[in-house]
Design a protein around this motif. Structure first.
Motif, PDB file in Angstrom:
ATOM      1  N   ALA A 159      37.870  40.712  38.021  1.00 32.75           N
ATOM      2  CA  ALA A 159      37.322  41.866  37.363  1.00 32.75           C
ATOM      3  C   ALA A 159      37.786  43.154  37.869  1.00 32.75           C
ATOM      4  O   ALA A 159      38.013  44.153  36.938  1.00 32.75           O
ATOM      5  CB  ALA A 159      35.918  41.807  37.908  1.00 32.75           C
ATOM      6  N   LEU A 160      38.403  43.333  39.133  1.00 30.55           N
ATOM      7  CA  LEU A 160      38.821  44.619  39.551  1.00 30.55           C
ATOM      8  C   LEU A 160      40.283  44.753  38.984  1.00 30.55           C
ATOM      9  O   LEU A 160      40.696  46.028  38.753  1.00 30.55           O
ATOM     10  CB  LEU A 160      38.964  44.469  41.136  1.00 30.55           C
ATOM     11  CG  LEU A 160      37.735  44.429  41.934  1.00 30.55           C
ATOM     12  CD1 LEU A 160      37.937  44.258  43.181  1.00 30.55           C
ATOM     13  CD2 LEU A 160      37.073  45.589  41.643  1.00 30.55           C
ATOM     14  N   ALA A 161      40.968  43.535  38.529  1.00 32.04           N
ATOM     15  CA  ALA A 161      42.132  43.742  37.916  1.00 32.04           C
ATOM     16  C   ALA A 161      42.007  44.043  36.270  1.00 32.04           C
ATOM     17  O   ALA A 161      43.108  44.159  35.639  1.00 32.04           O
ATOM     18  CB  ALA A 161      43.024  42.529  38.127  1.00 32.04           C
ATOM     19  N   GLY A 162      40.793  43.835  35.856  1.00 30.39           N
ATOM     20  CA  GLY A 162      40.322  44.269  34.504  1.00 30.39           C
ATOM     21  C   GLY A 162      40.888  43.181  33.431  1.00 30.39           C
ATOM     22  O   GLY A 162      41.066  43.228  32.303  1.00 30.39           O
ATOM     23  N   VAL A 163      40.774  41.840  34.139  1.00 33.60           N
ATOM     24  CA  VAL A 163      40.862  40.571  33.235  1.00 33.60           C
ATOM     25  C   VAL A 163      39.528  39.707  33.378  1.00 33.60           C
ATOM     26  O   VAL A 163      38.719  40.034  34.027  1.00 33.60           O
ATOM     27  CB  VAL A 163      42.027  39.583  33.899  1.00 33.60           C
ATOM     28  CG1 VAL A 163      43.302  40.439  33.970  1.00 33.60           C
ATOM     29  CG2 VAL A 163      41.855  39.198  35.223  1.00 33.60           C
ATOM     30  N   VAL A 164      39.665  38.742  32.227  1.00 33.64           N
ATOM     31  CA  VAL A 164      38.171  38.091  32.113  1.00 33.64           C
ATOM     32  C   VAL A 164      38.018  37.265  33.258  1.00 33.64           C
ATOM     33  O   VAL A 164      39.175  36.660  33.921  1.00 33.64           O
ATOM     34  CB  VAL A 164      38.415  37.438  30.923  1.00 33.64           C
ATOM     35  CG1 VAL A 164      38.433  38.248  29.553  1.00 33.64           C
ATOM     36  CG2 VAL A 164      39.551  36.088  30.671  1.00 33.64           C
ATOM     37  N   GLN A 165      36.880  36.549  33.304  1.00 32.86           N
ATOM     38  CA  GLN A 165      36.544  35.664  34.252  1.00 32.86           C
ATOM     39  C   GLN A 165      37.227  34.324  34.135  1.00 32.86           C
ATOM     40  O   GLN A 165      37.818  34.099  32.881  1.00 32.86           O
ATOM     41  CB  GLN A 165      35.049  35.372  34.568  1.00 32.86           C
ATOM     42  CG  GLN A 165      34.465  34.868  33.294  1.00 32.86           C
ATOM     43  CD  GLN A 165      34.339  33.373  32.985  1.00 32.86           C
ATOM     44  OE1 GLN A 165      34.012  32.720  34.128  1.00 32.86           O
ATOM     45  NE2 GLN A 165      34.120  33.126  31.939  1.00 32.86           N
ATOM     46  N   SER A 166      37.371  33.360  35.320  1.00 32.61           N
ATOM     47  CA  SER A 166      38.500  32.242  35.141  1.00 32.61           C
ATOM     48  C   SER A 166      38.037  31.162  34.383  1.00 32.61           C
ATOM     49  O   SER A 166      38.790  30.242  33.614  1.00 32.61           O
ATOM     50  CB  SER A 166      38.818  31.734  36.474  1.00 32.61           C
ATOM     51  OG  SER A 166      37.457  31.045  37.083  1.00 32.61           O
ATOM     52  N   GLY A 167      36.792  30.990  34.078  1.00 32.44           N
ATOM     53  CA  GLY A 167      36.270  29.892  33.245  1.00 32.44           C
ATOM     54  C   GLY A 167      36.226  28.597  34.280  1.00 32.44           C
ATOM     55  O   GLY A 167      35.897  27.230  33.759  1.00 32.44           O
ATOM     56  N   PHE A 168      36.823  28.743  35.368  1.00 33.81           N
ATOM     57  CA  PHE A 168      36.677  27.629  36.379  1.00 33.81           C
ATOM     58  C   PHE A 168      35.295  27.018  36.772  1.00 33.81           C
ATOM     59  O   PHE A 168      34.433  27.917  36.766  1.00 33.81           O
ATOM     60  CB  PHE A 168      37.530  27.949  37.632  1.00 33.81           C
ATOM     61  CG  PHE A 168      37.436  26.835  38.722  1.00 33.81           C
ATOM     62  CD1 PHE A 168      38.159  25.508  38.676  1.00 33.81           C
ATOM     63  CD2 PHE A 168      36.824  27.177  39.872  1.00 33.81           C
ATOM     64  CE1 PHE A 168      38.268  24.547  39.645  1.00 33.81           C
ATOM     65  CE2 PHE A 168      36.760  26.068  41.019  1.00 33.81           C
ATOM     66  CZ  PHE A 168      37.529  24.954  40.756  1.00 33.81           C
TER      67      PHE A 168
END
Length: 327
Positions: free
Chosen positions: A281-290
């Motif tokens: 989130a801090l890097a501006g990408v979506v959650q992992s889905g893991f």
């Protein structure tokens, strides 16, 4: 296609961040187990991490949330309680671009309207694993399957687990003649007081047909041992779709208890996942889905893992370290 079985590639460590983990209650062993994993992972990411105690009270949780927001952290974890009752504070957090995540902070894992992601196992997966073990155990022991399920119907998650256990027992995969004898609604908070009378009634009604019990929480089996001795039913085998409490692990590890299995969450790994999701989130990408899988804990598993703990064979620390190192 289902969720990935190992954490997918993600951003390198977003260093020098400040994060706060608000525990629903320091007395909740599951929450504190997750926090220990989250703290360890946060240090590896180069973050300042702080722990706060919600004391099991909504008023205390609200006060802490307000105080924490005033310090402007980059991320806040709801450890074991839902954000629904704190709408104004959640709105303030979003306004200040604070990332909100949770562990057991919603009914299901994944993103929610308030949380970047909620981390937990799926309750139905936990229940199916416990009920399937009963059938496998009966096959191995050449026993009949006559099951009583203990539920606390005030909780939606407990009802979902009970329905999944009921369906698994009634499907009786790979065996014949499985019977669901009854579902007993006993409040978790009343288990100590209620179990003696409930066990006496069940023994009288079902007799030798009662061979196994499943429960939505290990607490029922904290209180069932003496009542079963009184009705001379030390042959009944107990399996919990609970949370793998410390007491339950001790009982099962001894190999002397009527409780032969529990289903535990990989708490430390979930703490690492929370840190990784916040890093994304801090890097501006979506959650992992893991999606983490529950662990079936038996005497055999505890003998093989010993002091290394039930997550010893999961090897998640190395996987996350590689992601955060940018490999």
């Amino acid at each position: 296609m289902g969720p990935p079985q190992t954490p997918p590639p993600g951003p390198a460590a977003q260093v020098a961040r400040s994060v706060v983990f608000i525990a629903s209650d320091y007395r909740n062993g599951g929450v504190m187990g997750v926090y220990r994993g989250f703290e360890e992972a946060s240090r590896k990411l180069g973050w300042q991490v702080r722990l706060e105690d919600g004391g099991g009270l909504k008023t205390q949780q609200a006060t802490i949330l307000m105080q924490v927001l005033a310090t402007r952290p980059q991320g806040i974890v709801f450890g074991g309680f839902e954000p629904d009752e704190f709408a104004e504070l959640v709105a303030l957090a979003k306004q200040n671009r604070v990332v909100l995540l949770g562990w057991h902070a919603a009914k299901e894992p994944g993103p929610t309207k308030d949380l970047f992601v909620n981390v937990s196992t799926r309750p139905v997966d936990v229940a199916k694993l416990a009920a399937a073990f009963v059938i496998q155990d009966a096959i191995a022991q050449q026993r009949q399957v006559g099951v009583v399920i203990f539920n606390d119907k005030q909780y939606a998650v407990a009802n979902a687990k009970t329905e999944a256990m009921r369906a698994t027992i009634q499907a009786c995969q790979g065996y014949k003649g499985c019977k669901l004898l009854s579902v007993e609604n006993v409040l978790i908070s009343d288990a100590a007081a209620a179990m003696p009378a409930v066990v006496q009634k069940l023994a009288a009604v079902h007799g030798a047909a009662w061979t196994y019990s499943l429960a939505i929480n290990d607490v029922y089996f904290d209180e069932i041992n003496y009542p079963l001795m009184l009705v001379k039913r030390t042959d009944i085998r107990l399996v919990s779709a609970g949370d793998g409490s410390i007491k339950a692990l001790g009982r099962i590890g001894s190999g002397l208890s009527q409780q032969v299995a529990t289903v535990a969450e990989p708490l430390k790994m979930q703490g690492y996942q929370l840190a990784d999701e916040l890093n994304r989130a801090l890097a501006g990408v979506v959650q992992s889905g893991f999606q983490s899988s529950p662990i079936l804990v038996t005497t055999e598993l505890l003998k093989t893992t010993g002091s290394r703990g039930i997550e010893a064979n999961l090897d998640f620390e190395a996987a996350y370290a590689a992601i955060w190192a940018g490999k």
